[in-house]
Design a protein around this motif. Structure first.
Motif, PDB file in Angstrom:
ATOM      1  N   LEU A   1       0.826  -1.203   0.000  1.00 20.16           N
ATOM      2  CA  LEU A   1       0.000   0.000   0.000  1.00 20.16           C
ATOM      3  C   LEU A   1       0.866   1.261   0.000  1.00 20.16           C
ATOM      4  O   LEU A   1       0.525   2.258  -0.646  1.00 20.16           O
ATOM      5  CB  LEU A   1      -0.951  -0.009   1.198  1.00 20.16           C
ATOM      6  CG  LEU A   1      -2.121  -0.984   1.051  1.00 20.16           C
ATOM      7  CD1 LEU A   1      -2.894  -1.105   2.347  1.00 20.16           C
ATOM      8  CD2 LEU A   1      -3.041  -0.524  -0.064  1.00 20.16           C
ATOM      9  N   GLY A   2       1.983   1.205   0.703  1.00 16.66           N
ATOM     10  CA  GLY A   2       2.884   2.349   0.708  1.00 16.66           C
ATOM     11  C   GLY A   2       3.426   2.630  -0.680  1.00 16.66           C
ATOM     12  O   GLY A   2       3.433   3.768  -1.152  1.00 16.66           O
ATOM     13  N   LEU A   3       3.841   1.549  -1.373  1.00 12.62           N
ATOM     14  CA  LEU A   3       4.318   1.685  -2.744  1.00 12.62           C
ATOM     15  C   LEU A   3       3.236   2.235  -3.644  1.00 12.62           C
ATOM     16  O   LEU A   3       3.460   3.132  -4.454  1.00 12.62           O
ATOM     17  CB  LEU A   3       4.745   0.318  -3.273  1.00 12.62           C
ATOM     18  CG  LEU A   3       6.198  -0.085  -3.080  1.00 12.62           C
ATOM     19  CD1 LEU A   3       6.379  -1.526  -3.496  1.00 12.62           C
ATOM     20  CD2 LEU A   3       7.095   0.824  -3.901  1.00 12.62           C
ATOM     21  N   GLY A   4       2.055   1.675  -3.499  1.00 12.34           N
ATOM     22  CA  GLY A   4       0.976   2.045  -4.399  1.00 12.34           C
ATOM     23  C   GLY A   4       0.490   3.464  -4.197  1.00 12.34           C
ATOM     24  O   GLY A   4       0.251   4.194  -5.143  1.00 12.34           O
ATOM     25  N   LEU A   5       0.346   3.857  -2.930  1.00 12.60           N
ATOM     26  CA  LEU A   5      -0.240   5.160  -2.654  1.00 12.60           C
ATOM     27  C   LEU A   5       0.789   6.280  -2.695  1.00 12.60           C
ATOM     28  O   LEU A   5       0.442   7.440  -2.781  1.00 12.60           O
ATOM     29  CB  LEU A   5      -0.911   5.156  -1.278  1.00 12.60           C
ATOM     30  CG  LEU A   5      -2.149   4.273  -1.156  1.00 12.60           C
ATOM     31  CD1 LEU A   5      -2.578   4.190   0.296  1.00 12.60           C
ATOM     32  CD2 LEU A   5      -3.277   4.845  -1.994  1.00 12.60           C
ATOM     33  N   GLY A   6       2.058   5.904  -2.613  1.00 16.47           N
ATOM     34  CA  GLY A   6       3.064   6.962  -2.539  1.00 16.47           C
ATOM     35  C   GLY A   6       3.222   7.414  -1.109  1.00 16.47           C
ATOM     36  O   GLY A   6       2.265   7.450  -0.343  1.00 16.47           O
ATOM     37  N   GLY A   7       4.390   7.750  -0.742  1.00 13.78           N
ATOM     38  CA  GLY A   7       4.734   7.974   0.660  1.00 13.78           C
ATOM     39  C   GLY A   7       3.830   8.933   1.411  1.00 13.78           C
ATOM     40  O   GLY A   7       3.289   8.598   2.450  1.00 13.78           O
ATOM     41  N   GLY A   8       3.630  10.126   0.863  1.00 15.61           N
ATOM     42  CA  GLY A   8       2.918  11.099   1.675  1.00 15.61           C
ATOM     43  C   GLY A   8       1.419  11.094   1.454  1.00 15.61           C
ATOM     44  O   GLY A   8       0.787  12.130   1.420  1.00 15.61           O
ATOM     45  N   ALA A   9       0.847   9.910   1.303  1.00 14.81           N
ATOM     46  CA  ALA A   9      -0.585   9.820   0.980  1.00 14.81           C
ATOM     47  C   ALA A   9      -1.412  10.566   2.008  1.00 14.81           C
ATOM     48  O   ALA A   9      -1.311  10.326   3.202  1.00 14.81           O
ATOM     49  CB  ALA A   9      -1.023   8.362   0.930  1.00 14.81           C
ATOM     50  N   ALA A  10      -2.222  11.481   1.512  1.00 15.28           N
ATOM     51  CA  ALA A  10      -3.118  12.269   2.366  1.00 15.28           C
ATOM     52  C   ALA A  10      -2.346  12.918   3.502  1.00 15.28           C
ATOM     53  O   ALA A  10      -2.793  12.954   4.628  1.00 15.28           O
ATOM     54  CB  ALA A  10      -4.241  11.401   2.907  1.00 15.28           C
ATOM     55  N   GLY A  11      -1.172  13.390   3.186  1.00 13.07           N
ATOM     56  CA  GLY A  11      -0.380  14.067   4.198  1.00 13.07           C
ATOM     57  C   GLY A  11       0.062  13.172   5.323  1.00 13.07           C
ATOM     58  O   GLY A  11       0.182  13.606   6.458  1.00 13.07           O
ATOM     59  N   GLY A  12       0.305  11.903   5.012  1.00 17.28           N
ATOM     60  CA  GLY A  12       0.759  11.007   6.069  1.00 17.28           C
ATOM     61  C   GLY A  12      -0.361  10.308   6.797  1.00 17.28           C
ATOM     62  O   GLY A  12      -0.146   9.304   7.452  1.00 17.28           O
ATOM     63  N   PHE A  13      -1.599  10.817   6.668  1.00 13.86           N
ATOM     64  CA  PHE A  13      -2.688  10.190   7.417  1.00 13.86           C
ATOM     65  C   PHE A  13      -3.134   8.890   6.787  1.00 13.86           C
ATOM     66  O   PHE A  13      -3.865   8.132   7.404  1.00 13.86           O
ATOM     67  CB  PHE A  13      -3.874  11.151   7.525  1.00 13.86           C
ATOM     68  CG  PHE A  13      -3.463  12.489   8.032  1.00 13.86           C
ATOM     69  CD1 PHE A  13      -3.484  13.585   7.200  1.00 13.86           C
ATOM     70  CD2 PHE A  13      -2.996  12.631   9.322  1.00 13.86           C
ATOM     71  CE1 PHE A  13      -3.067  14.816   7.663  1.00 13.86           C
ATOM     72  CE2 PHE A  13      -2.586  13.859   9.779  1.00 13.86           C
ATOM     73  CZ  PHE A  13      -2.612  14.955   8.957  1.00 13.86           C
TER      74      PHE A  13
END
Lengths: 45, 224, 244
Positions: B40-52
């Motif tokens: 999920l981290g790979l897919g969404l990109g690191g700062g997804a929704a500002g970390g939330f």
């Protein structure tokens, strides 16, 4: 009458009355099954 | 020490010893959780929704690895009629439930200790504002999740059902936990609102209601 | 006896259809358009009664499940299953009308608003109940497992409601109802509630006929062939009372 309102009522009433109708058909099938069982046994309990 | 406490400690000790010797459940479950977080981290990109995004990603990981964990701990009881033997002892089924719940919680705690830092890291989730709030909210969530998970795992393990049924039973029921904890943490970390009564209330109410309900109904579903 | 029963059942459904027709006339002709939303608000007259009845159906499943676990009589379980099946159907209507309303009023088919999210989770909870029932073999085991799950699911409902309220809301707030609207709304409750009761009862009767073993003495007891099909099921209740 707005299209959306029409769609909402159509879908809603279809879902409800359609289900009632399908159960009515099921009732008929169930009654026929009971009648068949009775008839295969020659009408005797 | 009262008898019930002795029995309880005995049962929990048994479960944890079995786990410590074979280490199969904990390994599988932790790796699964970690992989979920990574994917999920790979897919969404690191700062997804500002970390939330980390909160809900962690919940997804808890849910799936938790389901696997509960299934396996219950399956252990099935082997060689261990559960049947347990049910024959004078140990009350309520105690059985609490013991099972506690060992499940111990395992989940170990898993959470591994994958939570990973999730926080991969999503660059800045916890410095309220780290204890975060820990408390997630812990409350996991406790409620484990309560219904233990009950439902007992249900599912006693029948010859196809896989995925436990997940199907738990997920909708556990959704209030996911919603409440994610919303609480968003309010805390993004909007700087302190943890509200309502959100925390949902978590506490969930835990209280389901700990009680599962404890009461456990004996109905137990079958050797 | 059977003649009176079949007449009652037939007239019930005919009267119900007429009540719905009358209600639709009220909604179209009598109820005024709402100030801000316009005619779209009229979806409300179907949406809210069905939503309330969904909750009542879920409550029925809950009570029937507790009763089953307590008394272990098969027909409690059949009632629980019937109410849950109808709850799913009603909830589908709630979701559909809610989504259409959302599309008409705010331009989006879906949003994670408290109401839509709550409806969706409720729907899923009871769909899962039906799937579990179809997956378990053995009538008693299925009844016990179903009852336990139904109790948990219903206890979950207020928690789902509370947690959904934490979600950001697209709704502007409560709508003010004029007297004519309130009357229409109250009137709409009658046909919808009667329909829900009728659906649950019919489903219950059908569940009972399935519970009767095919070639048992009970199934072969003499019955009037000419009775309306529904009555076969109603009579089956008497023959199977007490039997699981």
């Amino acid at each position: 009458m707005n299209d959306y309102v029409l769609a909402a009522y159509t879908i809603g009433l279809l879902l409800l009355w359609g289900y009632a109708a399908s159960m009515w058909l099921e009732c008929r099938a169930a009654a026929r099954r009971h009648v068949e069982v009775r008839q295969t046994k020659g009408g005797l309990p | 020490m009262p008898l019930v406490a002795q029995q309880f400690l005995l049962l929990v000790g048994k479960d944890l010893k079995i786990e410590a010797r074979s280490r199969q459940t904990i390994g599988l479950v932790t790796v699964l959780g970690l992989l979920i977080v990574v994917v999920l981290g790979l897919g969404l990109g690191g700062g997804a929704a500002g970390g939330f995004g980390a909160t809900v990603v962690l919940w997804v990981a808890y849910l799936f690895s938790g389901v696997l964990c509960f299934e396996k701990t219950m399956a252990v009881e099935r082997s060689e009629s261990a559960l049947a033997a347990l049910m024959l002892t004078p140990i009350s089924h309520g105690t059985l439930f609490l013991a099972k719940l506690t060992s499940n919680l111990a395992l989940m705690a170990a898993v959470a200790l591994v994958i939570t830092p990973a999730g926080v890291l991969f999503f660059s989730f800045d916890l410095s504002a309220a780290p204890f709030t975060f820990a408390a909210v997630m812990s409350l969530g996991i406790i409620g999740f484990a309560a219904i998970g233990t009950l439902f795992a007992a249900v599912v393990s006693s029948t010859r059902l196809q896989g995925g049924l436990l997940a199907m039973m738990i997920f909708p029921v556990a959704l209030p936990l996911v919603i409440a904890s994610t919303q609480l943490l968003i309010h805390q970390f993004r909007d700087q609102l302190p943890v509200g009564g309502m959100g925390l209330g949902v978590l506490v109410a969930f835990d209280a209601i389901f700990l009680t309900a599962s404890w009461l109904m456990f004996e109905l579903v137990l079958e050797p | 006896m059977s003649g009176i029963q079949s007449k009652f059942v037939r007239s019930f459904w005919i009267v119900l259809a007429l009540l719905f027709a009358a209600d639709l006339v009220l909604i179209i002709r009598y109820a005024p358009d709402e100030r801000s939303m316009g005619v779209i608000q009229k979806i409300f007259y179907l949406h809210l009664p069905v939503a309330i009845n969904t909750f009542l159906a879920c409550l029925t499943t809950f009570v029937a499940s507790i009763a089953y676990l307590w008394q272990r009589k098969g027909w409690w379980d059949d009632l629980a299953a019937a109410a849950a099946r109808v709850a799913v159907q009603l909830c589908a209507v709630v979701l559909a009308t809610g989504m259409i309303w959302g599309r008409a009023a705010w331009g989006v088919w879906w949003t994670w608003s408290p109401r839509l999210t709550f409806s969706l989770i409720l729907f899923l909870l009871y769909v899962v109940y039906l799937v579990i029932r179809s997956s378990v073999e053995g009538r008693e085991r299925r009844a016990v497992i179903g009852s336990v799950y139904a109790i948990i699911a219903f206890l979950d409902v207020p928690l789902v409601w509370l947690s959904a309220r934490l979600l950001p809301d697209i709704h502007p707030g409560s709508v003010q109802l004029e007297p004519a609207m309130k009357l229409t709304l109250a009137a709409s409750f009658v046909p919808v509630t009667l329909l829900a009761v009728g659906l649950i009862f019919t489903r219950f009767v059908l569940n009972r006929t399935d519970s009767v073993p095919r070639n048992s003495a009970q199934a072969n007891a003499p019955r009037d062939v000419r009775t309306m099909p529904l009555i076969a099921g109603v009579k089956a209740i008497r023959y199977t009372d007490g039997a699981l």
